[in-house]
Scaffold this motif. Structure first.
Motif, PDB file in Angstrom:
ATOM      1  N   VAL A   1       0.971  -1.135   0.068  1.00  0.00           N
ATOM      2  CA  VAL A   1       0.271  -0.428   0.063  1.00  0.00           C
ATOM      3  C   VAL A   1       0.862   1.120   0.111  1.00  0.00           C
ATOM      4  CG1 VAL A   1      -2.006   1.127   1.576  1.00  0.00           C
ATOM      5  CG2 VAL A   1      -1.677  -1.228   1.944  1.00  0.00           C
ATOM      6  N   PRO A   2       0.349   2.331  -0.461  1.00  0.00           N
ATOM      7  CA  PRO A   2       1.193   3.333  -0.363  1.00  0.00           C
ATOM      8  C   PRO A   2       1.253   4.429   0.781  1.00  0.00           C
ATOM      9  CG  PRO A   2      -0.233   4.296  -1.790  1.00  0.00           C
ATOM     10  CD  PRO A   2      -0.706   2.400  -1.626  1.00  0.00           C
ATOM     11  N   VAL A   3       2.314   5.156   0.815  1.00  0.00           N
ATOM     12  CA  VAL A   3       2.379   5.668   2.136  1.00  0.00           C
ATOM     13  C   VAL A   3       2.701   7.136   2.013  1.00  0.00           C
ATOM     14  CG1 VAL A   3       3.435   5.827   4.365  1.00  0.00           C
ATOM     15  CG2 VAL A   3       3.371   3.525   3.220  1.00  0.00           C
ATOM     16  N   ARG A   4       1.715   8.243   2.277  1.00  0.00           N
ATOM     17  CA  ARG A   4       1.953   9.179   2.559  1.00  0.00           C
ATOM     18  C   ARG A   4       3.177   9.844   2.782  1.00  0.00           C
ATOM     19  NH1 ARG A   4      -2.726  13.192   4.693  1.00  0.00           N
ATOM     20  NH2 ARG A   4      -4.452  11.778   3.741  1.00  0.00           N
ATOM     21  N   GLY A   5       3.754  10.592   1.440  1.00  0.00           N
ATOM     22  CA  GLY A   5       5.153  11.810   1.458  1.00  0.00           C
ATOM     23  C   GLY A   5       6.312  10.250   2.120  1.00  0.00           C
ATOM     24  N   GLU A   6       6.156   9.004   1.723  1.00  0.00           N
ATOM     25  CA  GLU A   6       7.056   7.637   1.481  1.00  0.00           C
ATOM     26  C   GLU A   6       7.538   7.914   0.153  1.00  0.00           C
ATOM     27  OE1 GLU A   6       9.332   6.455   2.545  1.00  0.00           O
ATOM     28  OE2 GLU A   6       9.899   6.321   4.576  1.00  0.00           O
ATOM     29  N   SER A   7       8.469   7.468  -0.633  1.00  0.00           N
ATOM     30  CA  SER A   7       8.577   6.621  -2.155  1.00  0.00           C
ATOM     31  C   SER A   7       8.360   5.740  -1.992  1.00  0.00           C
ATOM     32  CB  SER A   7      10.170   6.935  -2.169  1.00  0.00           C
ATOM     33  OG  SER A   7      10.749   6.576  -1.464  1.00  0.00           O
ATOM     34  N   ARG A   8       8.733   4.941  -0.084  1.00  0.00           N
ATOM     35  CA  ARG A   8       8.362   3.302  -0.293  1.00  0.00           C
ATOM     36  C   ARG A   8       7.138   3.195   0.161  1.00  0.00           C
ATOM     37  NH1 ARG A   8      12.691   2.734   4.994  1.00  0.00           N
ATOM     38  NH2 ARG A   8      12.205   4.917   5.332  1.00  0.00           N
ATOM     39  N   ARG A   9       6.795   2.048   0.094  1.00  0.00           N
ATOM     40  CA  ARG A   9       5.512   1.227  -0.288  1.00  0.00           C
ATOM     41  C   ARG A   9       5.988   0.300   1.406  1.00  0.00           C
ATOM     42  NH1 ARG A   9       1.785   1.585  -4.529  1.00  0.00           N
ATOM     43  NH2 ARG A   9       0.711  -0.026  -3.876  1.00  0.00           N
ATOM     44  N   LEU A  10       3.980   0.095   1.679  1.00  0.00           N
ATOM     45  CA  LEU A  10       4.058  -0.908   3.278  1.00  0.00           C
ATOM     46  C   LEU A  10       3.996  -1.510   2.868  1.00  0.00           C
ATOM     47  CD1 LEU A  10       2.155   0.124   6.114  1.00  0.00           C
ATOM     48  CD2 LEU A  10       1.069  -1.703   4.959  1.00  0.00           C
TER      49      LEU A  10
END
Length: 233
Positions: free
Chosen positions: A14-23
């Motif tokens: 899932v995308p994470v706000r403010g992050e290029s990495r995903r959860l």
């Protein structure tokens, strides 16, 4: 390096706000009947003094991101929306004390638990598992995760509209079992892990969708979610 017969599916994430990495997602837990008014509309009122939370699970392969268009699913004539707050677990925990539950929280998202209601109720009335009604392809809709480490959301408006018409409207303070209570209880049965997602239950006002409908929802302080229903395949 492991050699497979065919290419395994990618890790659900899932995308994470403010992050290029995903959860990366571990498991999906769903809390049943966690708002009084919804429990009543489903014909199963809840008495917290004598009952405990109950859960069902879905495969991470059912995840679909907010903004998607999904086909009306096969085998149903009563495809329902359910708007929910999602808790993202960010630390391991087993038999967690309620006072320590916040330490496991990474953040929150908006979620939709899409349901083949006719199949769910038919199974429920026969005492059978709900899998055909709940563990439906593309039925676990989720917005981006908003990092809020250690934060317990105690209140905030939650709402859903279909084609701009409000159908669900409530507040997180109406959860029967709040977030620390859910983490405490669920961790009695599972070793909770980073990437576990807990869909915390839906308010009253659930209802059926038709092809062409557009669903939008929001949770104050968390974000928004959207889904479009396409014709059946």
């Amino acid at each position: 390096m492991t050699d497979y017969l065919w290419t395994p599916p990618p890790v659900a994430s899932v995308p994470v706000r403010g992050e290029s990495r995903r959860l990366p997602v571990q498991r999906l837990f769903f809390v049943g009947r966690n708002y009084h008014a919804h429990a009543v509309e489903m014909g199963r009122p809840v008495d917290k003094s004598v009952e405990q939370p109950f859960y069902f699970t879905k495969s991470p392969s059912t995840l679909v991101e907010s903004g998607a268009t999904v086909a009306y699913p096969p085998g149903t004539q009563n495809y329902h929306f359910e708007m929910e707050l999602v808790v993202a677990i960010g630390a391991p925990g087993f038999r967690v004390a309620r006072a320590d539950a916040a330490k496991l929280i990474y953040g929150y998202a908006c979620g939709l638990d899409m349901t083949r209601r006719d199949l769910q109720l038919a199974a429920r009335d026969k005492g059978r598992p709900w899998d055909l009604g709940k563990d439906v392809e593309q039925s676990s809709v989720i917005s981006e995760i908003v990092p809020m480490p250690g934060t317990v959301l105690e209140r905030g408006a939650i709402a859903l509209a279909v084609n701009g018409q409000v159908k669900q409207q409530s507040d997180l303070d109406k959860l029967i079992w709040n977030i620390p209570e859910l983490i405490e209880d669920l961790s009695k049965y599972y070793h909770l892990q980073p990437g576990d997602l807990i869909y915390t239950g839906t308010p009253e006002g659930v209802g059926a969708l038709q092809p062409g409908d557009r669903v939008t929802g929001q949770v104050d302080g968390v974000g928004e979610i959207a889904l479009t229903v396409a014709p059946a395949e």
